[in-house]
Design a protein around this motif. Structure first.
Motif, PDB file in Angstrom:
ATOM      1  N   GLY A   1      32.953  64.688  20.914  1.00 14.85           N
ATOM      2  CA  GLY A   1      33.063  63.029  20.523  1.00 14.85           C
ATOM      3  C   GLY A   1      31.721  63.313  19.696  1.00 14.85           C
ATOM      4  O   GLY A   1      31.587  62.468  18.239  1.00 14.85           O
ATOM      5  N   GLY A   2      30.781  64.945  19.669  1.00 16.19           N
ATOM      6  CA  GLY A   2      29.732  64.319  18.428  1.00 16.19           C
ATOM      7  C   GLY A   2      28.442  65.601  18.658  1.00 16.19           C
ATOM      8  O   GLY A   2      28.293  66.168  20.926  1.00 16.19           O
TER       9      GLY A   2
ATOM     10  N   ILE B   1      27.274  64.584  28.462  1.00 18.31           N
ATOM     11  CA  ILE B   1      27.211  65.317  28.043  1.00 18.31           C
ATOM     12  C   ILE B   1      26.370  66.824  28.473  1.00 18.31           C
ATOM     13  O   ILE B   1      25.507  66.503  29.841  1.00 18.31           O
ATOM     14  CB  ILE B   1      25.187  64.339  27.853  1.00 18.31           C
ATOM     15  CG1 ILE B   1      25.984  62.671  26.793  1.00 18.31           C
ATOM     16  CG2 ILE B   1      24.731  64.883  26.431  1.00 18.31           C
ATOM     17  CD1 ILE B   1      24.726  62.266  26.976  1.00 18.31           C
TER      18      ILE B   1
ATOM     19  N   CYS C   1      32.846  72.457  18.246  1.00 19.93           N
ATOM     20  CA  CYS C   1      32.612  71.398  18.322  1.00 19.93           C
ATOM     21  C   CYS C   1      33.930  70.325  18.290  1.00 19.93           C
ATOM     22  O   CYS C   1      34.732  69.052  18.698  1.00 19.93           O
ATOM     23  CB  CYS C   1      31.270  70.696  18.558  1.00 19.93           C
ATOM     24  SG  CYS C   1      30.047  70.813  19.559  1.00 19.93           S
TER      25      CYS C   1
ATOM     26  N   TRP D   1      30.019  64.551  25.158  1.00 21.92           N
ATOM     27  CA  TRP D   1      29.105  65.251  23.451  1.00 21.92           C
ATOM     28  C   TRP D   1      28.972  66.038  24.221  1.00 21.92           C
ATOM     29  O   TRP D   1      28.219  66.221  25.089  1.00 21.92           O
ATOM     30  CB  TRP D   1      28.040  63.493  23.215  1.00 21.92           C
ATOM     31  CG  TRP D   1      28.643  62.942  22.372  1.00 21.92           C
ATOM     32  CD1 TRP D   1      30.038  62.002  22.697  1.00 21.92           C
ATOM     33  CD2 TRP D   1      28.602  62.228  21.162  1.00 21.92           C
ATOM     34  NE1 TRP D   1      30.571  61.240  21.452  1.00 21.92           N
ATOM     35  CE2 TRP D   1      29.434  60.901  21.169  1.00 21.92           C
ATOM     36  CE3 TRP D   1      27.502  62.187  20.436  1.00 21.92           C
ATOM     37  CZ2 TRP D   1      29.503  60.212  20.061  1.00 21.92           C
ATOM     38  CZ3 TRP D   1      27.792  61.724  19.132  1.00 21.92           C
ATOM     39  CH2 TRP D   1      28.342  61.087  19.302  1.00 21.92           C
TER      40      TRP D   1
ATOM     41  N   MET E   1      27.288  55.536  19.833  1.00 19.67           N
ATOM     42  CA  MET E   1      27.394  56.192  20.332  1.00 19.67           C
ATOM     43  C   MET E   1      27.710  56.328  22.124  1.00 19.67           C
ATOM     44  O   MET E   1      28.256  56.442  22.630  1.00 19.67           O
ATOM     45  CB  MET E   1      26.271  57.250  19.869  1.00 19.67           C
ATOM     46  CG  MET E   1      26.754  59.075  21.138  1.00 19.67           C
ATOM     47  SD  MET E   1      25.944  59.076  22.009  1.00 19.67           S
ATOM     48  CE  MET E   1      26.179  59.971  23.349  1.00 19.67           C
TER      49      MET E   1
END
Length: 262
Positions: free
Chosen positions: A136-137, A205, A130, A111, A104
């Motif tokens: 992305g995660g 993020i 999500c 994210w 990651m």
């Protein structure tokens, strides 16, 4: 297919233990129930440990090819391992997928970091949003609810099988993200910048805080900007899962063509 009639069967006992986090962690497994969630699981057969099907449903096309991984139970026995009153005739034990933080760290994209999110229903809904919008995660700080909690799994509607999730993200890992040029943005009711005016492209993020306390001051200090969702002033606030869905949808719009296809 195997027919199980005893509640003392080892696989039945394992399924019941997986309601508790310590056993999920120890075994690297989790429990799924409900037809739709099991149908999602069989599309990723590498995750399958055991499929449970109620008597009378065993001829369903989507499970017939899994042979000895399928256990046929009577209704009473299936209900005894389920977390809900009506598992709809289907349940399963699945393997947790472990994601490497280093992978990651070296990636790019959008994210979401959840800071001490405690409600299982909220986390499940966030996972599903999500997944739907190509995030992305997901990163979870300590004190967040377990993403393999049965209620989280149900609420995610299969999302937990697809979205990369990294739990117990500590201060050192957050610092590593900063060192690798990840840009942090957080939500704040008092912020001046509407979310749709923020740049959500690049290595970004989004930080969302706990239902009770919001984003911690420690995380706020590292954020480049704070974002707000303009709402009717007569409304106190939005549920964290709703707020997440609104912002990740905007991120997907800005980043069109960058969807993480799962």
């Amino acid at each position: 297919m195997k027919f199980i009639t005893s509640k003392d069967n080892a696989t039945i006992r394992l399924a019941q233990k997986l309601k508790m986090k310590k056993y999920r962690d120890r075994e690297g497994l989790f429990f799924i129930e409900g037809r739709r969630s099991v149908e999602e699981l069989v599309m990723s057969p590498e995750h399958i440990h055991t499929l449970f099907v109620q008597e009378g449903y065993e001829e369903q096309d989507f499970i017939r090819s899994f042979g000895d991984q399928v256990c046929v139970l009577n209704e009473q026995l299936l209900n005894s391992i389920a977390d809900t009153q009506n598992p709809q005739g289907f349940a399963a034990i699945a393997h947790q997928k472990k994601y490497d933080f280093q992978d990651m760290l070296d990636s790019s994209g959008f994210w979401v970091l959840l800071d001490r999110i405690a409600d299982p229903g909220n986390l499940g809904s966030i996972i599903r949003s999500c997944w739907a919008f190509g995030v992305g995660g997901l990163l979870l700080t300590p004190q967040s609810v377990d993403p393999y909690n049965p209620k989280v799994v149900r609420s995610s509607m299969g999302g937990v099988l697809h979205l990369p999730i990294i739990s117990e993200v500590d201060d050192e890992q957050v610092q590593s993200l900063q060192n690798h040029n990840w840009r942090f943005l957080c939500t704040d009711m008092q912020a001046m910048t509407p979310y749709y005016e923020a740049d959500l492209t690049g290595k970004t993020i989004l930080v969302l805080g706990s239902e009770a306390e919001g984003v911690s001051n420690k995380l706020k200090k590292i954020c480049w900007n704070s974002l707000k969702i303009p709402i009717n002033p007569q409304v106190d606030s939005l549920n964290v899962a709703v707020a997440c869905a609104i912002i990740v949808a905007e991120a997907a719009r800005q980043r069109k063509g960058e969807y993480r296809l799962l």
